[in-house]
Design a protein around this motif. Sequence first.
Motif, short mmCIF file in Angstrom:
data_model
loop_
_atom_site.label_atom_id
_atom_site.label_comp_id
_atom_site.label_asym_id
_atom_site.label_seq_id
_atom_site.Cartn_x
_atom_site.Cartn_y
_atom_site.Cartn_z
N ALA A 22 0.82 -1.21 0.00
CA ALA A 22 0.00 0.00 0.00
C ALA A 22 0.86 1.26 0.00
O ALA A 22 0.47 2.28 -0.59
N LEU A 23 2.02 1.21 0.64
CA LEU A 23 2.87 2.39 0.67
C LEU A 23 3.44 2.74 -0.70
O LEU A 23 3.80 3.88 -0.95
N ARG A 24 3.51 1.76 -1.60
CA ARG A 24 4.02 2.02 -2.94
C ARG A 24 3.10 3.00 -3.68
O ARG A 24 3.55 3.74 -4.56
N LEU A 25 1.83 3.00 -3.35
CA LEU A 25 0.90 3.96 -3.94
C LEU A 25 0.71 5.17 -3.03
O LEU A 25 0.59 6.30 -3.50
N ALA A 26 0.71 4.94 -1.72
CA ALA A 26 0.39 6.01 -0.78
C ALA A 26 1.45 7.11 -0.77
O ALA A 26 1.11 8.29 -0.67
N ILE A 27 2.71 6.75 -0.85
CA ILE A 27 3.77 7.77 -0.76
C ILE A 27 3.73 8.73 -1.95
O ILE A 27 3.66 9.95 -1.76
N PRO A 28 3.75 8.25 -3.21
CA PRO A 28 3.71 9.23 -4.31
C PRO A 28 2.40 10.02 -4.34
O PRO A 28 2.41 11.23 -4.58
N ALA A 71 -0.64 9.29 5.09
CA ALA A 71 -1.46 8.44 5.97
C ALA A 71 -2.90 8.35 5.47
O ALA A 71 -3.52 7.28 5.52
N LEU A 72 -3.44 9.44 4.97
CA LEU A 72 -4.81 9.42 4.46
C LEU A 72 -4.93 8.53 3.23
O LEU A 72 -5.85 7.70 3.14
N VAL A 73 -3.99 8.66 2.30
CA VAL A 73 -4.03 7.81 1.10
C VAL A 73 -3.86 6.34 1.51
O VAL A 73 -4.57 5.46 1.01
N TRP A 74 -2.93 6.06 2.43
CA TRP A 74 -2.72 4.68 2.88
C TRP A 74 -4.00 4.12 3.48
O TRP A 74 -4.39 2.99 3.18
N ALA A 75 -4.68 4.90 4.33
CA ALA A 75 -5.91 4.42 4.97
C ALA A 75 -7.01 4.14 3.95
O ALA A 75 -7.83 3.24 4.15
#
Length: 154
Positions: A22-28, A71-75
């Motif tokens: 999930a962090l692969r999408l959340a960070i960018p 954090a919002l995108v990850w959630a």
Amino acid sequence: MYKKPEKKPCGFGRIKPGGPPALRLAIPAGLVIATVIGIVLQSAPIFPHNTMNAWLRALLIGVCVTPASIALVWAVVVDRSTVPGAIPSPEHSVEFTWYDQAAKDSFHLLLAGTGLGAALASFWLPPMVSWTLIAVFAFAALAFAVSYLIHRES
């Protein structure tokens, strides 16, 4: 016989079981959102102009909102079943019960505090204070009424 290696466990969960972390999408995506927020807020008329370089101000705002954006995108994108240690139904946990009770108690205290505060402020403080407390009380009561009606219909 060749056996396909299993994907290593991902500490922050995956987008779907067997999917990418999930962090692969959340960070960018979080960085893009933070950049947009920084640019929009720096161009807003709330800041006096000519006090700081506009790009520096946008950068500082973006840096400040980056962790929350990520954090919002990850959630939003993480699949709960892929997060190690996540319980399957958090709404049945004791912590949820405590949270639910605390939310109920704080709402009732908010209503009592703003109502009593508005009454007392009308005697001893400037009128704006009592009107502000009345507005907070009215907003809380309206939010409760709308929520009640929505839950009653569902």
